[in-house]
Design a protein around this motif. Structure first.
Motif, mmCIF file in Angstrom:
data_model
loop_
_atom_site.group_PDB
_atom_site.id
_atom_site.type_symbol
_atom_site.label_atom_id
_atom_site.label_comp_id
_atom_site.label_asym_id
_atom_site.label_seq_id
_atom_site.Cartn_x
_atom_site.Cartn_y
_atom_site.Cartn_z
ATOM 1 N N VAL A 1 106.894 33.143 43.708
ATOM 2 C CA VAL A 1 108.251 32.735 43.318
ATOM 3 C C VAL A 1 108.181 31.659 42.237
ATOM 4 O O VAL A 1 108.883 31.720 41.211
ATOM 5 C CB VAL A 1 109.036 32.238 44.543
ATOM 6 C CG1 VAL A 1 110.320 31.536 44.111
ATOM 7 C CG2 VAL A 1 109.354 33.396 45.475
ATOM 8 N N HIS A 2 107.326 30.648 42.432
ATOM 9 C CA HIS A 2 107.204 29.581 41.441
ATOM 10 C C HIS A 2 106.622 30.108 40.128
ATOM 11 O O HIS A 2 107.070 29.700 39.047
ATOM 12 C CB HIS A 2 106.352 28.444 42.002
ATOM 13 C CG HIS A 2 107.056 27.583 43.005
ATOM 14 N ND1 HIS A 2 108.062 26.711 42.655
ATOM 15 C CD2 HIS A 2 106.911 27.469 44.352
ATOM 16 C CE1 HIS A 2 108.509 26.085 43.737
ATOM 17 N NE2 HIS A 2 107.821 26.531 44.783
ATOM 18 N N GLY B 1 114.334 30.613 35.470
ATOM 19 C CA GLY B 1 113.978 29.689 36.543
ATOM 20 C C GLY B 1 114.658 29.995 37.854
ATOM 21 O O GLY B 1 114.401 29.339 38.865
ATOM 22 N N ARG B 2 115.517 31.011 37.870
ATOM 23 C CA ARG B 2 116.216 31.412 39.091
ATOM 24 C C ARG B 2 115.654 32.751 39.552
ATOM 25 O O ARG B 2 115.513 33.696 38.759
ATOM 26 C CB ARG B 2 117.715 31.500 38.858
ATOM 27 C CG ARG B 2 118.319 30.151 38.460
ATOM 28 C CD ARG B 2 119.797 30.255 38.161
ATOM 29 N NE ARG B 2 120.597 30.466 39.371
ATOM 30 C CZ ARG B 2 121.024 29.492 40.166
ATOM 31 N NH1 ARG B 2 120.697 28.227 39.908
ATOM 32 N NH2 ARG B 2 121.780 29.756 41.222
ATOM 33 N N VAL B 3 115.355 32.839 40.861
ATOM 34 C CA VAL B 3 114.656 34.004 41.413
ATOM 35 C C VAL B 3 115.422 34.534 42.620
ATOM 36 O O VAL B 3 115.959 33.762 43.429
ATOM 37 C CB VAL B 3 113.211 33.636 41.824
ATOM 38 C CG1 VAL B 3 112.483 34.848 42.428
ATOM 39 C CG2 VAL B 3 112.430 33.089 40.620
ATOM 40 N N PRO C 1 111.548 27.632 48.854
ATOM 41 C CA PRO C 1 111.097 27.314 47.495
ATOM 42 C C PRO C 1 112.313 27.126 46.583
ATOM 43 O O PRO C 1 113.249 27.923 46.619
ATOM 44 C CB PRO C 1 110.266 28.535 47.097
ATOM 45 C CG PRO C 1 110.732 29.638 47.997
ATOM 46 C CD PRO C 1 111.158 28.989 49.272
ATOM 47 N N GLU C 2 112.307 26.076 45.771
ATOM 48 C CA GLU C 2 113.498 25.691 45.017
ATOM 49 C C GLU C 2 114.036 26.804 44.105
ATOM 50 O O GLU C 2 115.260 26.981 44.012
ATOM 51 C CB GLU C 2 113.213 24.422 44.205
ATOM 52 C CG GLU C 2 114.457 23.728 43.672
ATOM 53 C CD GLU C 2 114.999 24.402 42.425
ATOM 54 O OE1 GLU C 2 116.223 24.343 42.193
ATOM 55 O OE2 GLU C 2 114.181 25.003 41.681
ATOM 56 N N ARG D 1 117.976 28.505 52.804
ATOM 57 C CA ARG D 1 118.902 27.886 51.859
ATOM 58 C C ARG D 1 119.435 28.890 50.841
ATOM 59 O O ARG D 1 120.467 28.648 50.220
ATOM 60 C CB ARG D 1 118.197 26.739 51.123
ATOM 61 C CG ARG D 1 117.805 25.583 52.044
ATOM 62 C CD ARG D 1 119.037 24.789 52.449
ATOM 63 N NE ARG D 1 118.676 23.652 53.307
ATOM 64 C CZ ARG D 1 118.853 23.626 54.602
ATOM 65 N NH1 ARG D 1 119.359 24.685 55.218
ATOM 66 N NH2 ARG D 1 118.514 22.571 55.312
ATOM 67 N N ALA D 2 118.740 29.999 50.649
ATOM 68 C CA ALA D 2 119.182 31.008 49.688
ATOM 69 C C ALA D 2 120.375 31.775 50.253
ATOM 70 O O ALA D 2 120.569 31.857 51.476
ATOM 71 C CB ALA D 2 118.041 31.975 49.372
ATOM 72 N N ALA D 3 121.171 32.346 49.361
ATOM 73 C CA ALA D 3 122.266 33.224 49.778
ATOM 74 C C ALA D 3 121.686 34.557 50.231
ATOM 75 O O ALA D 3 120.821 35.126 49.553
ATOM 76 C CB ALA D 3 123.231 33.436 48.616
#
Length: 676
Positions: free
Chosen positions: A108-109, A119-121, A141-142, A238-240
């Motif tokens: 992911v990073h 930068g969005r995954v 992961p952010e 935290r992800a949708a």
């Protein structure tokens, strides 16, 4: 909506290109990946599908249906093989182990850091891919902002292919472990891995262990299973999440738990009529939907910030099947879509039906369950349960007529249920262990019995699957458990049937000293989640995909084996279910690979008792590249039997290059029966 094949889309907002790359991990291992990207100078979000099932052959046809489609709509769509699988480097491990999840976070990073990525995954997948997406999302992961999880599990103990209600899933666990042993034994492909393919293969094989050893060694819901799921801590995600399941998929209740426990501003759920398939593939049972278009709305909102109306959709959109005759396959089920603003839904009310009658002894024949259908239906001709009358005859049945009028019902309206029914059963057992199985059926005026849903409980798990507490011999106790989620309309004139049995082979492994039980109707009841009649407006686009891969399937003169055959040996009092799981036969890929899978499964039990239960699977996989003179074959055998104290497992793997055996190993294990 009624389409037998998805529409093939060829015109997209973006032209696309693809390339194969190797993604470096922190320890130097490189994972094999295929990246489809739109032709643009602007960075775009990335979508990741991460699983072990070999992107260059096994999943290549399915990948081609969706990854180029996403790329054509402005996303970098990336398919990655897990460490130790396919053409990735490294050694294979257990499913969803810490290494696999840490690797996923690293991928992911890596994607987020590429110059072509914003930068969005997002992550997506079905089964392993969807479950892994949820587990990686729980590590937060952010860059990971959104997930689409299809036919996935949030609880690998009780909502996967291992255990149900504390009982060992005999057929499902065995079939899963046997197939994964064959799959993990496949070699890297020299066309993509190069000359080092053989060394990679043999190093990999030295690390292979049968999955069943681990799974059977954890017969209660302990720390091993809690690590593999997110049910203990949904809030860590935290992800949708767009959670998707099918009425005929065994993992469908994951959707209900996610929409109940995740914040409403980042979750939506869909439960359709489908089997264990992506909802756009037009495989039985339908109807299919424009699933790729629906997910595009999800990605656009959460990864691109598009102000669309995807979060204005109801929290849960569900399929409620109309009553239908029993059959092992349906091209399309009758029914309708309904919408609920929250879960539990304000439209659903629990209604309890008390049993009537004198106490009854339930001691079902060992063969009860042979008409259960396939645990993980995939759209084949013999997947679903046939008429349940034979199973009902081996059960204690309690019928409740569906009235034409009544509380909450208008004249002639069907009784609609949506959610998880539950039972409370007052039982007395003559042995310290045992099982109880409850099936909810729709019985038509002609007597035909259609399975709606079912549930089961290991009597020792009545206080929770994290412990094993023996039943009190000769004492009345209450056993309360849920059935799997259902959406069904019982019409007036039909009967709601709750059928209770003490065995269910080969779905669950019988207990060694089980001798049935006595059921007291006076202390027993069924509770149905009754949905109030309402007009619901749910609409979908027609299913579409990108152009197919162009795989060809050579014709064969051999008559295909039946998918499911029950054989009775009258003299021995023995019953054998023979299954052809239809793994794929032979297909030729456009890159020249000839790929063949063949498999048989058998599940045997005798009338004489539970210790006669045994399972066996045999797999053969061949990979052949004529232009490279490359020809490898994998042959595996997996068996499970038992005695009163232990499960006995036997596994064998033979790997051949041409006629040369390059690897051969057998494993024999005796695993104590602690709860299962």
């Amino acid at each position: 909506m009624s389409r037998t094949k998805p529409w093939i889309r060829t015109d997209f907002p973006y032209e696309t290109r693809h390339e194969d790359v190797r993604i470096p991990l922190p320890d130097g291992t490189r994972l094999y990946a295929r990246v489809w990207r739109p032709v643009t100078d602007e960075p775009v979000p990335a979508l990741l599908e991460y699983l072990p099932h070999r992107l260059t052959d096994a999943t290549a046809p399915r990948d081609r249906q969706r990854h180029p489609w996403y790329a054509g709509h402005g996303y970098a769509s990336v398919r990655v093989d897990v460490r130790g699988h396919g053409n990735s480097e490294g050694l294979p491990g257990d499913a969803y182990d810490a290494v696999e999840l840490a690797d996923g976070v690293a991928v992911v990073h890596w994607l987020a850091e590429q110059p072509w990525c914003t930068g969005r995954v997002g992550m997506f997948g079905i089964a392993w891919g969807g479950t892994g997406s949820l587990r990686i999302a729980a590590l937060a992961p952010e860059p990971l902002k959104a997930v689409v999880a299809v036919c996935s599990s949030d609880d690998r103990y009780d909502a996967d292919a291992h255990y149900r209600g504390g009982s060992v899933l005999a057929g499902a666990m065995h079939a899963r472990a046997a197939s994964l042993l064959a799959f993990v034994s496949r070699p890297p492909d020299p066309k993509y891995a190069g000359e080092k393919w053989r060394d990679l293969w043999l190093r990999r094989m030295e690390a292979v262990r049968p999955f069943v050893h681990t799974w059977l060694s954890h017969q209660t819901r302990d720390a091993y299973w809690r690590h593999g799921g997110v049910r203990e801590d949904h809030a860590s995600i935290r992800a949708a999440v767009l959670a998707v399941g099918g009425r005929h998929d065994p993992y469908r209740d994951t959707v209900l738990r996610l929409v109940e426990h995740l914040p409403q501003d980042r979750v939506r759920g869909i439960v359709g009529p489908w089997s264990h398939q992506y909802p756009d593939r037009c495989l039985p049972p339908g109807p299919a939907i424009g699933f790729l278009q629906e997910t595009l709305r999800w990605w656009d909102h959460h990864l691109k910030g598009v102000d669309n109306d995807v979060m204005a959709e109801p929290l849960l959109r569900s399929w409620i099947s109309a009553s239908h005759p029993p059959a092992p396959v349906y091209e399309e089920l009758p029914g309708r879509w309904v919408a609920d603003p929250s879960w539990p839904s304000p439209n659903v009310t629990p209604v309890t039906y008390a049993f009537q009658g004198a106490p009854v002894v339930v001691d079902s024949p060992q063969r009860t369950g042979l008409d259960a259908g396939r645990f993980v239906p995939r759209g084949n001709d013999a997947d679903l349960p046939p008429d349940q009358r034979d199973e009902d005859a081996h059960s204690a049945c309690f019928d409740f007529p569906v009235p034409g009028t009544g509380a909450g019902l208008e004249g002639g309206a069907p009784l609609e249920i949506l959610g998880r029914p539950s039972v409370s059963l007052r039982l007395m057992t003559p042995a310290p262990t045992g099982q109880v199985v409850a099936r909810l059926c729709d019985v038509a005026p002609d007597g035909s019995s259609t399975l709606v849903t079912r549930g089961m409980l290991n009597l020792s798990a009545r206080y929770g699957a994290d412990r094993a507490v023996e039943a009190q011999i000769g004492e009345w106790e209450s056993y309360v458990f849920d059935l799997d989620g259902a959406g069904h309309a019982f019409p007036p004139g039909h009967r709601v049937r709750l059928a209770v049995s003490s065995t269910y082979w080969p779905w669950i492994w019988p207990q060694p000293d089980a001798a049935g039980f006595t059921l007291d109707p006076a202390g027993s009841s069924l509770t149905l989640p009754v949905r109030a009649p309402a007009e619901d407006a749910v609409e979908w686009a027609e299913p579409e995909q990108s152009e197919p891969l162009g795989v060809s399937y050579p014709r064969t003169l051999e008559e295909p084996r039946p998918e499911r055959v029950v054989v009775r040996d009258v003299a021995k009092g023995e019953w054998r279910l023979e299954v052809d799981p239809r793994p794929g036969g032979t297909r030729v890929h456009p890159d020249g690979l000839e790929y063949t899978e063949e498999a048989t499964e058998t599940y045997t039990i005798a009338d004489s008792g539970p210790l006669t239960a045994r399972t066996r699977s045999d797999w053969t996989i061949r990979l052949h590249r004529p232009e490279l003179a490359w020809d490898v074959r994998i042959e595996t055998r997996s068996e499970i039997s038992c005695d009163a104290d232990a499960f006995l497992t036997s596994d064998e793997v033979i790997c051949k290059e041409g006629d040369e055996v390059v690897f051969h190993r057998t494993w024999e294990e005796r695993i104590p029966r602690t709860a299962g």
